[in-house]
Design a protein around this motif. Sequence first.
Motif, short mmCIF file in Angstrom:
data_model
loop_
_atom_site.label_atom_id
_atom_site.label_comp_id
_atom_site.label_asym_id
_atom_site.label_seq_id
_atom_site.Cartn_x
_atom_site.Cartn_y
_atom_site.Cartn_z
N VAL A 64 0.84 -1.19 0.00
CA VAL A 64 0.00 0.00 0.00
C VAL A 64 0.88 1.24 0.00
O VAL A 64 0.54 2.26 -0.61
CB VAL A 64 -0.96 -0.01 1.20
N GLN A 65 2.03 1.15 0.63
CA GLN A 65 2.94 2.30 0.69
C GLN A 65 3.34 2.76 -0.71
O GLN A 65 3.40 3.95 -0.99
CB GLN A 65 4.19 1.94 1.50
N LYS A 66 3.58 1.82 -1.62
CA LYS A 66 3.95 2.18 -3.00
C LYS A 66 2.81 2.94 -3.68
O LYS A 66 3.04 3.93 -4.36
CB LYS A 66 4.31 0.93 -3.79
N ALA A 67 1.59 2.47 -3.48
CA ALA A 67 0.44 3.16 -4.06
C ALA A 67 0.30 4.56 -3.47
O ALA A 67 0.02 5.53 -4.17
CB ALA A 67 -0.83 2.36 -3.80
N PHE A 68 0.50 4.66 -2.17
CA PHE A 68 0.43 5.96 -1.49
C PHE A 68 1.48 6.92 -2.06
O PHE A 68 1.19 8.07 -2.37
CB PHE A 68 0.66 5.73 0.01
N GLU A 69 2.70 6.42 -2.24
CA GLU A 69 3.77 7.25 -2.77
C GLU A 69 3.52 7.67 -4.21
O GLU A 69 3.93 8.75 -4.62
CB GLU A 69 5.10 6.50 -2.67
N ARG A 70 2.83 6.84 -4.99
CA ARG A 70 2.50 7.16 -6.38
C ARG A 70 1.30 8.10 -6.49
O ARG A 70 1.00 8.60 -7.55
CB ARG A 70 2.18 5.88 -7.16
N GLY A 71 0.59 8.31 -5.39
CA GLY A 71 -0.57 9.19 -5.43
C GLY A 71 -1.79 8.56 -6.06
O GLY A 71 -2.60 9.24 -6.70
N VAL A 72 -1.94 7.27 -5.90
CA VAL A 72 -3.08 6.55 -6.45
C VAL A 72 -4.38 7.20 -5.99
O VAL A 72 -4.51 7.61 -4.83
CB VAL A 72 -3.02 5.06 -6.02
N LYS A 73 -5.35 7.33 -6.89
CA LYS A 73 -6.61 7.99 -6.59
C LYS A 73 -7.82 7.05 -6.58
O LYS A 73 -8.90 7.43 -6.16
CB LYS A 73 -6.90 9.10 -7.61
N GLN A 94 -18.25 -5.22 -9.67
CA GLN A 94 -17.10 -4.34 -9.47
C GLN A 94 -17.56 -3.01 -8.90
O GLN A 94 -18.72 -2.64 -9.02
CB GLN A 94 -16.36 -4.04 -10.78
N ASP A 95 -16.61 -2.29 -8.32
CA ASP A 95 -16.86 -0.93 -7.86
C ASP A 95 -15.51 -0.25 -7.68
O ASP A 95 -14.47 -0.90 -7.69
CB ASP A 95 -17.64 -0.93 -6.55
N VAL A 96 -15.55 1.06 -7.56
CA VAL A 96 -14.34 1.81 -7.27
C VAL A 96 -14.57 2.70 -6.06
O VAL A 96 -15.70 3.09 -5.77
CB VAL A 96 -13.88 2.70 -8.46
N ALA A 97 -13.49 2.97 -5.36
CA ALA A 97 -13.53 3.91 -4.25
C ALA A 97 -12.48 4.97 -4.53
O ALA A 97 -11.35 4.65 -4.89
CB ALA A 97 -13.24 3.19 -2.93
N ARG A 98 -12.87 6.23 -4.39
CA ARG A 98 -11.94 7.34 -4.60
C ARG A 98 -11.16 7.61 -3.32
O ARG A 98 -11.71 7.53 -2.23
CB ARG A 98 -12.69 8.58 -5.03
N ILE A 99 -9.89 7.91 -3.50
CA ILE A 99 -9.05 8.30 -2.37
C ILE A 99 -8.31 9.57 -2.77
O ILE A 99 -8.18 9.88 -3.95
CB ILE A 99 -8.07 7.17 -1.98
N THR A 100 -7.84 10.30 -1.78
CA THR A 100 -7.16 11.57 -2.06
C THR A 100 -5.81 11.62 -1.36
O THR A 100 -5.48 10.75 -0.55
CB THR A 100 -8.00 12.77 -1.56
N HIS A 101 -5.09 12.68 -1.65
CA HIS A 101 -3.78 12.89 -1.02
C HIS A 101 -3.89 13.09 0.49
O HIS A 101 -2.92 12.94 1.21
CB HIS A 101 -3.09 14.11 -1.64
N ALA A 102 -5.08 13.42 0.96
CA ALA A 102 -5.28 13.69 2.39
C ALA A 102 -5.40 12.41 3.22
O ALA A 102 -5.42 12.47 4.44
CB ALA A 102 -6.53 14.54 2.59
N GLN A 103 -5.45 11.26 2.56
CA GLN A 103 -5.64 10.01 3.28
C GLN A 103 -4.31 9.29 3.49
O GLN A 103 -3.40 9.39 2.67
CB GLN A 103 -6.65 9.14 2.54
N SER A 104 -4.24 8.58 4.58
CA SER A 104 -3.03 7.84 4.94
C SER A 104 -3.06 6.44 4.34
O SER A 104 -4.09 6.00 3.80
CB SER A 104 -2.95 7.71 6.47
N THR A 105 -1.97 5.72 4.47
CA THR A 105 -1.94 4.34 4.00
C THR A 105 -2.95 3.49 4.76
O THR A 105 -3.56 2.59 4.19
CB THR A 105 -0.52 3.74 4.12
N GLU A 106 -3.15 3.79 6.03
CA GLU A 106 -4.15 3.07 6.82
C GLU A 106 -5.55 3.32 6.26
O GLU A 106 -6.38 2.42 6.23
CB GLU A 106 -4.10 3.49 8.29
#
Length: 155
Positions: A64-73, A94-106
């Motif tokens: 998950v850290q790699k995704a976090f570092e890449r800024g995965v959305k 299927q479904d998708v969930a949006r995430i932002t730069h404000a969220q942690s790896t947790e």
Amino acid sequence: MKVTKENKPQAEAQLMYVVEQTGTELVVLPRYMQVTPMDLQEDVRPDHQHSSLIPSILQGRVPVQKAFERGVKLICVTAHYVTADLDEGPIIEQDVARITHAQSTENYVSIGRDAESHVLDRAIHAHTHYPTFINWNRTVVFPASPGSHRSERMG
């Protein structure tokens, strides 16, 4: 029982015994990132579900850290039937969930697990309540309109 390389044959034999004794028609294998035995694939329709981080180069077992570092959305969640090829089965839901730069790896992990539970609920609901069949490598669920197999409970 956690399935490891060492106990996989015993775990699968135990699963097949339960399937045979109970007449099970659907086995749900959330996050079971292993190829299942052919006997199981032939006797029942195993259903597997997992999340992956988008872009696709991060799919599978990625830190998950790699995704976090890449800024995965986006976190994409898929529930599919099991085939002899890992993660290649016909997709049920299927479904998708949006995430932002404000969220942690947790947060990534928590949001992914929440999305997984919703997708798995919908996939099981579709399989058990509606006519479902495989056409080539596609899952066909009737009624065919998107979201029509969601129960009021699932939203």
